[in-house]
Design an enzyme around this catalytic site. Sequence first.
Site, mmCIF file in Angstrom:
data_model
loop_
_atom_site.group_PDB
_atom_site.id
_atom_site.type_symbol
_atom_site.label_atom_id
_atom_site.label_comp_id
_atom_site.label_asym_id
_atom_site.label_seq_id
_atom_site.Cartn_x
_atom_site.Cartn_y
_atom_site.Cartn_z
ATOM 1 C CD GLU A 116 -2.871 -1.387 0.225
ATOM 2 O OE1 GLU A 116 -2.904 -0.536 -0.683
ATOM 3 O OE2 GLU A 116 -3.614 -2.381 0.260
ATOM 4 C CG HIS A 140 -4.286 -0.102 5.767
ATOM 5 N ND1 HIS A 140 -5.661 -0.021 5.686
ATOM 6 C CD2 HIS A 140 -3.962 -1.304 5.216
ATOM 7 C CE1 HIS A 140 -6.133 -1.112 5.101
ATOM 8 N NE2 HIS A 140 -5.125 -1.909 4.814
ATOM 9 C CG HIS A 142 -7.005 -5.504 7.659
ATOM 10 N ND1 HIS A 142 -6.451 -6.635 7.093
ATOM 11 C CD2 HIS A 142 -6.722 -4.481 6.798
ATOM 12 C CE1 HIS A 142 -5.853 -6.307 5.943
ATOM 13 N NE2 HIS A 142 -5.996 -5.005 5.753
ATOM 14 C CD GLU A 170 -14.955 13.526 24.698
ATOM 15 O OE1 GLU A 170 -13.806 13.850 24.401
ATOM 16 O OE2 GLU A 170 -15.769 14.285 25.270
ATOM 17 C CG HIS A 211 -9.128 -3.651 2.615
ATOM 18 N ND1 HIS A 211 -8.414 -3.847 1.456
ATOM 19 C CD2 HIS A 211 -8.188 -3.636 3.602
ATOM 20 C CE1 HIS A 211 -7.130 -3.980 1.737
ATOM 21 N NE2 HIS A 211 -6.964 -3.849 3.035
HETATM 22 P P1 13P Z 1 1.177 -5.529 3.097
HETATM 23 O O1 13P Z 1 1.601 -6.768 3.862
HETATM 24 O O2 13P Z 1 1.756 -5.467 1.713
HETATM 25 O O3 13P Z 1 1.438 -4.288 3.906
HETATM 26 O O4 13P Z 1 -0.401 -5.636 2.879
HETATM 27 C C1 13P Z 1 -1.284 -5.771 3.950
HETATM 28 C C2 13P Z 1 -2.569 -5.075 3.710
HETATM 29 O O5 13P Z 1 -3.267 -4.794 4.641
HETATM 30 C C3 13P Z 1 -2.957 -4.716 2.324
HETATM 31 O O6 13P Z 1 -4.035 -3.845 2.305
HETATM 32 ZN ZN ZN Z 2 -5.224 -3.905 4.147
#
Ligand code: 13P
Ligand code: ZN
Length: 273
Positions: A116, A140, A142, A170, A211
Amino acid sequence: MEILREPFMQGFIRLTDDAFRKGWHERNGGNYSYRIKPEEAEAVRAAFSCGRDWQDIGVEVKNLAGEYFLVTGSGKYMRNVILDPPANICIVEVDETGTKFRIVWGLTEGGRPTSELPTHLMNHSIKKELTGGRHRVILHAHTTNVIALTFVLPLKDEVFTRELWEMATECPVVFPEGVGVVPWMVPGGRDIALATAELMKKYNVAIWAHHGIFCSGADFDETFGLMDTVEKSAEILVKVLSMGGKCQSITAQNFRDLAADFHVTLPERFLYE
Ligand code: 13P
Ligand code: ZN
């Protein structure tokens, strides 16, 4: 290794462990980058080696030319960073054209920066410009509850913002500008990077449907805290929906009153009846 004792390195590593413990980073899920300050880069320059090839970023980030970023490795596990930082993270340098990068430190057992990287660098580019250089961290993850909501709520900025705001008083103070939503797209490339960067012009939070989430902030605490706040709010919403939905909530007028007392500006488009 001297470089690992630097405060920016310590702060970066601490967040990877905290975020893993939150349950945001299964396997290699999620990734993370920090735009290193010039004086921080100077302090660790002796540890850099410039033998590795320049590679295309996939997007152009002219205002990041010559900057250094601390970034997680692709396929690397967030939970392993604290055990062996040099094998799991790296420092990359952006070239003078803003179209190429090279690894100058880390990933000692091979590998490349996160898949990413285009999204991370596009977000950094936008945020550097719009915050006068204040924002330095892009995370980023999940996050389970945010992802769950992308299966049941309309994928609209207005809906996600309002619903998340309502779940914790908040929230509108922590993210008064709201959150943006990117519809499902193939991850890891230029298109999703451009779509995310477009949202980052308005928000510090971009949700990727089915995602995960991207957060931007000035430092490690602010960025981690923002993601934690959004994900906690999402968790409350998942619970409320699972219990049959809201019987009462914070109203549009309540938000206006809050905005006045807390001196925040809440866009009217989120305050629908
Ligand atoms: P990477 O291991 O390449 O960072 O990918 C993980 C991910 O969350 C892709 O969206
Ligand atoms: Zn991801």
